[in-house]
Enzyme design. Sequence first.
Site, PDB file in Angstrom:
ATOM      1  N   ASP A  55     124.841 -43.419  12.719  1.00  0.00           N
ATOM      2  CA  ASP A  55     124.085 -44.660  12.816  1.00  0.00           C
ATOM      3  C   ASP A  55     123.721 -44.967  14.267  1.00  0.00           C
ATOM      4  O   ASP A  55     122.605 -45.419  14.564  1.00  0.00           O
ATOM      5  CB  ASP A  55     124.841 -45.821  12.167  1.00  0.00           C
ATOM      6  CG  ASP A  55     126.322 -45.856  12.518  1.00  0.00           C
ATOM      7  OD1 ASP A  55     126.844 -44.841  13.029  1.00  0.00           O
ATOM      8  OD2 ASP A  55     126.966 -46.887  12.275  1.00  0.00           O
ATOM      9  N   ASP A 106     113.416 -36.190  10.908  1.00  0.00           N
ATOM     10  CA  ASP A 106     112.177 -36.910  10.616  1.00  0.00           C
ATOM     11  C   ASP A 106     112.011 -38.105  11.549  1.00  0.00           C
ATOM     12  O   ASP A 106     110.897 -38.421  11.974  1.00  0.00           O
ATOM     13  CB  ASP A 106     112.161 -37.383   9.157  1.00  0.00           C
ATOM     14  CG  ASP A 106     111.676 -36.302   8.201  1.00  0.00           C
ATOM     15  OD1 ASP A 106     111.490 -35.158   8.667  1.00  0.00           O
ATOM     16  OD2 ASP A 106     111.492 -36.583   7.017  1.00  0.00           O
ATOM     17  N   TYR A 145     123.502 -32.002  -0.626  1.00  0.00           N
ATOM     18  CA  TYR A 145     122.379 -31.380  -1.322  1.00  0.00           C
ATOM     19  C   TYR A 145     122.818 -30.224  -2.202  1.00  0.00           C
ATOM     20  O   TYR A 145     122.095 -29.823  -3.115  1.00  0.00           O
ATOM     21  CB  TYR A 145     121.330 -30.904  -0.322  1.00  0.00           C
ATOM     22  CG  TYR A 145     120.636 -32.013   0.441  1.00  0.00           C
ATOM     23  CD1 TYR A 145     120.873 -33.351   0.157  1.00  0.00           C
ATOM     24  CD2 TYR A 145     119.742 -31.723   1.457  1.00  0.00           C
ATOM     25  CE1 TYR A 145     120.249 -34.363   0.856  1.00  0.00           C
ATOM     26  CE2 TYR A 145     119.101 -32.729   2.170  1.00  0.00           C
ATOM     27  CZ  TYR A 145     119.353 -34.044   1.866  1.00  0.00           C
ATOM     28  OH  TYR A 145     118.726 -35.040   2.564  1.00  0.00           O
ATOM     29  N   LYS A 183     130.034 -38.917  10.938  1.00  0.00           N
ATOM     30  CA  LYS A 183     130.434 -40.273  10.542  1.00  0.00           C
ATOM     31  C   LYS A 183     131.953 -40.265  10.397  1.00  0.00           C
ATOM     32  O   LYS A 183     132.520 -40.599   9.355  1.00  0.00           O
ATOM     33  CB  LYS A 183     129.733 -40.675   9.240  1.00  0.00           C
ATOM     34  CG  LYS A 183     129.884 -42.155   8.871  1.00  0.00           C
ATOM     35  CD  LYS A 183     129.260 -43.105   9.863  1.00  0.00           C
ATOM     36  CE  LYS A 183     129.382 -44.546   9.368  1.00  0.00           C
ATOM     37  NZ  LYS A 183     128.981 -45.517  10.418  1.00  0.00           N
ATOM     38  N   ASP A 230     118.520 -33.951   8.012  1.00  0.00           N
ATOM     39  CA  ASP A 230     117.259 -34.181   7.319  1.00  0.00           C
ATOM     40  C   ASP A 230     116.647 -35.505   7.766  1.00  0.00           C
ATOM     41  O   ASP A 230     115.458 -35.603   8.101  1.00  0.00           O
ATOM     42  CB  ASP A 230     117.524 -34.186   5.810  1.00  0.00           C
ATOM     43  CG  ASP A 230     116.254 -34.130   4.983  1.00  0.00           C
ATOM     44  OD1 ASP A 230     115.158 -34.011   5.565  1.00  0.00           O
ATOM     45  OD2 ASP A 230     116.360 -34.210   3.750  1.00  0.00           O
TER      46      ASP A 230
END
Length: 369
Positions: free
Chosen positions: A234, A262, A144, A201, A258
């Site tokens: 994942d 959610d 970001y 990851k 982020d």
Amino acid sequence: MTTTYKICLLAGDGIGPEIIAEGVKVLNAVGAKYDTAFEYTDALIGGAAIDATGNPLPQATLDAARASDAVLLAAVGGPKWDTTDPSAPRPEQGLLGIRKELGLYTNLRPVQIFNALADASTLRPEIVDGVDMMIVRELTGGLYFGRRERFYDEPEAGVNGAPGQRAYDTLEYSEYEIERIARQAFEIARKRRNKVTSVDKANVLETSRLWREIVHRVHDADYADVELEDLLVDNTAMQLINRPADFDVVVTENMFGDILSDEAAQITGSLGMLASASLGDGVALYEPSHGSAPDIAGRGIANPLAQILSVEMMLRYSFDMGEAADDIRRAVTEVLDAGWRTGDIKGADTPADQVVGTARMGDLVVEHL
């Protein structure tokens, strides 16, 4: 002697002005009960700031935030300002900008199940029973905030070898950014159930391999008493649905956090119930985890409880008013236990006369305070 705190209010867009009014209502009730005065300064951010000044984060807003003891934000964004023009201002730039300017590198999102709303979750009750996790998200690094660029008329970038567009975003982390967020996570875990899940990851990304290395170094040097597990992002997305009650503190980088926060929000049944705190070394910012919900803006039906629970976090983390924060949590719990609901959290069997609007829900919390 009355204690006074200065709060910068950023109502923003959509339902923002409606829900922030309920947060102020609760703050005023807390102030009266605990002999504390709250002084408010209203400032612009997001789409409202673009409309008024052309800038999603005006300098006057930054000045007001820095002069305050805490910032209470509602929501930014909406289709009015949606654009693919990379040079056009976007409401989200205001949110990202204020986090960066205030040095807010840690985002805390508590994910808890209110017993009265267990049936609102899309997961079975036995799966969500006992869910109580804290997602600790790095907030000022990663994709970001990395370098980005778009190129036009690039040779062979289009279909069938024709010229076309190409773009890139840069994912970058420095050692100090990872170490400070890891320490935050371990400290929080020590006050909870003493377990940290670090999400990365590392099987693909070099930044994730650095992330894992630094997290383990900090753990082994200073927090060996805290249980630490590594989980690929994942797999984490799957396990949040499969065994959400097993998580205590989840720490991860900006974009992963982020997305996962959610996902975790949906476990509770409604984004309208989740608060968040953005912390750094100075003025902190508190906001609901949901968006601006422009489709219901101005109708007085938005759920203000995430905003009110953000006030709870403000009292706890910025003002050291733990008893008052507990009072807000108790009041919200009692209101829900009594069967009161806004439209987003009502069930099929909720009586029509117990489905209330934004202002009435705020009033009910104040009554229970």
